[in-house]
Every structure is written in structure tokens, then in C-alpha cells.
Design a protein around this motif. Structure first.
Motif, mmCIF file in Angstrom:
data_model
loop_
_atom_site.group_PDB
_atom_site.id
_atom_site.type_symbol
_atom_site.label_atom_id
_atom_site.label_comp_id
_atom_site.label_asym_id
_atom_site.label_seq_id
_atom_site.Cartn_x
_atom_site.Cartn_y
_atom_site.Cartn_z
ATOM 1 N N ASP A 38 -35.332 35.187 73.429
ATOM 2 C CA ASP A 38 -34.915 36.528 73.834
ATOM 3 C C ASP A 38 -35.620 37.560 72.961
ATOM 4 O O ASP A 38 -35.012 38.189 72.093
ATOM 5 C CB ASP A 38 -33.388 36.664 73.735
ATOM 6 N N THR A 39 -36.913 37.717 73.211
ATOM 7 C CA THR A 39 -37.738 38.561 72.360
ATOM 8 C C THR A 39 -38.646 39.443 73.206
ATOM 9 O O THR A 39 -39.126 39.021 74.255
ATOM 10 C CB THR A 39 -38.612 37.683 71.430
ATOM 11 N N ILE A 40 -38.870 40.656 72.722
ATOM 12 C CA ILE A 40 -39.900 41.525 73.274
ATOM 13 C C ILE A 40 -41.047 41.528 72.268
ATOM 14 O O ILE A 40 -40.844 41.800 71.078
ATOM 15 C CB ILE A 40 -39.379 42.958 73.493
ATOM 16 N N TYR A 41 -42.234 41.179 72.741
ATOM 17 C CA TYR A 41 -43.428 41.150 71.903
ATOM 18 C C TYR A 41 -44.303 42.352 72.264
ATOM 19 O O TYR A 41 -44.670 42.528 73.427
ATOM 20 C CB TYR A 41 -44.232 39.866 72.143
ATOM 21 N N LEU A 42 -44.614 43.173 71.259
ATOM 22 C CA LEU A 42 -45.443 44.357 71.468
ATOM 23 C C LEU A 42 -46.753 44.217 70.711
ATOM 24 O O LEU A 42 -46.753 43.927 69.510
ATOM 25 C CB LEU A 42 -44.728 45.616 70.962
ATOM 26 N N VAL A 74 -32.972 46.742 63.254
ATOM 27 C CA VAL A 74 -33.315 45.460 63.869
ATOM 28 C C VAL A 74 -34.383 44.787 63.015
ATOM 29 O O VAL A 74 -35.415 45.386 62.699
ATOM 30 C CB VAL A 74 -33.847 45.662 65.309
ATOM 31 N N THR A 75 -34.135 43.548 62.638
ATOM 32 C CA THR A 75 -35.107 42.779 61.879
ATOM 33 C C THR A 75 -36.137 42.220 62.850
ATOM 34 O O THR A 75 -35.790 41.586 63.835
ATOM 35 C CB THR A 75 -34.411 41.632 61.125
ATOM 36 N N ALA A 89 -42.681 41.183 67.036
ATOM 37 C CA ALA A 89 -41.677 40.401 67.770
ATOM 38 C C ALA A 89 -40.298 40.969 67.470
ATOM 39 O O ALA A 89 -39.817 40.906 66.335
ATOM 40 C CB ALA A 89 -41.747 38.930 67.367
ATOM 41 N N ILE A 90 -39.668 41.530 68.522
ATOM 42 C CA ILE A 90 -38.380 42.196 68.362
ATOM 43 C C ILE A 90 -37.323 41.404 69.122
ATOM 44 O O ILE A 90 -37.377 41.316 70.354
ATOM 45 C CB ILE A 90 -38.427 43.634 68.910
#
Length: 163
Positions: A38-42, A74-75, A89-90
Motif C-alpha cells: 500500500d504505497t505511492i511511489y513518486l 508520514v515516514t 516511497a510513501i
């Protein structure tokens, strides 16, 4: 004699393959599932030359701060994928679903917002629940279009000028 064994074998196969209409449990013992991510990668690129701004140090990772919709920090991590570049990676919280946002500060003067919506798809399959990203927008910068899909999501944010 061979015909009797063949008939016995066919009977055993048919009985073991018969459906049990009373059972609602799925047998997931043979299913291989991908790990839930469950990650958003920018990835941050310069729009004129596609230079990777995390990789070349234009964006200092030590100055980045990410705040979620509840005003909590957010880490995040920085991950490099070979041949693809460096990504921020958020992790996306799955304690609740619906509208979410991140305010990402790159340095004292540069920040932008990511707004998105998550949901938990209906259905009970063997691999469990995967979070779905329903909508996704970024203000201030252009970015690759993100279609509704299960997480993880990889996208590129184009940042024209950071001094």
C-alpha cells in the motif's frame, strides 16, 4: 481388469471433484499471492531533460517532509529501482478508506499536495484485500496520469525549477 481400474479411477475423480454446495469456504492453499504493498511511489524528474532529481541530489532527501490529512508526519523511504530511477516511497494508511492527502515539502519554499481517494474492493478472494486508488491529483506540478488501480502506484512528478 484394466477397465475396472479405469472405471474405479474415474469414479474417484468424479466424487472428489464434486461440489459441496453447503461449503462457502475457499481453498486457497494452492494460490500464490503477491504481497500487499500500500504505497505511492513518486519519481521527481526535470521536464526538459528527464533528469532524476532525487538521484542527482537536486532534491535533498533530508529536507523532505510529508504531512497527511490528519496533520501527522508520514515516514517515507527512498528506493532505487534498477533501470527505472529513484522513488520516494510513501505508505498509505489502510486503517480507514476514503479521501486522503499528503502535503509534501521539498525544502523551505517548495511544497505541493497530493489528493487521492482509496477504497477496499468488495469480494473475498484468496489473496486478501488490496487497497484501490480511486482518484489521484497533484497540484502545482504536472505528473503522469494515474488511473484507478490497486496500490502500489508509481508515478512521475515533473518539477521544472528547484534552486
Amino acid at each position: 481388469m484394466a477397465k475396472k481400474f479405469l472405471l474405479l479411477f474415474i469414479t474417484i475423480v468424479m466424487v472428489s471433484c464434486g461440489s459441496d454446495d453447503d461449503s462457502t469456504d475457499l481453498d486457497c492453499s494452492l494460490v500464490l499471492c503477491a504481497a500487499v504493498d500500500d504505497t505511492i511511489y513518486l519519481q521527481f524528474l526535470h521536464p526538459d531533460n528527464d533528469e532524476d532529481l532525487l538521484k542527482n541530489g537536486t532534491i535533498n532527501v533530508d529536507l523532505i517532509e510529508i504531512i497527511n490529512e490528519d496533520s501527522n508526519e508520514v515516514t517515507f523511504t527512498v528506493e532505487e529501482f534498477s533501470e527505472m530511477g529513484v522513488y520516494l516511497a510513501i505508505p498509505v494508511s489502510t486503517t480507514s478508506f476514503g479521501r486522503k492527502s499528503f502535503t509534501i515539502t521539498l525544502d523551505e519554499d517548495e511544497s505541493f499536495n497530493i489528493n487521492f481517494e482509496t477504497s477496499l474492493p468488495e469480494g473475498n478472494d484468496c489473496c486478501g484485500a488490496y487497497t484501490t486508488l480511486e482518484s489521484f491529483t497533484i497540484d502545482n506540478y504536472s505528473y503522469d496520469l494515474v488511473e484507478p488501480s490497486p496500490l502500489p502506484v508509481l508515478t512521475t512528478v515533473y518539477i521544472p525549477n528547484l534552486d
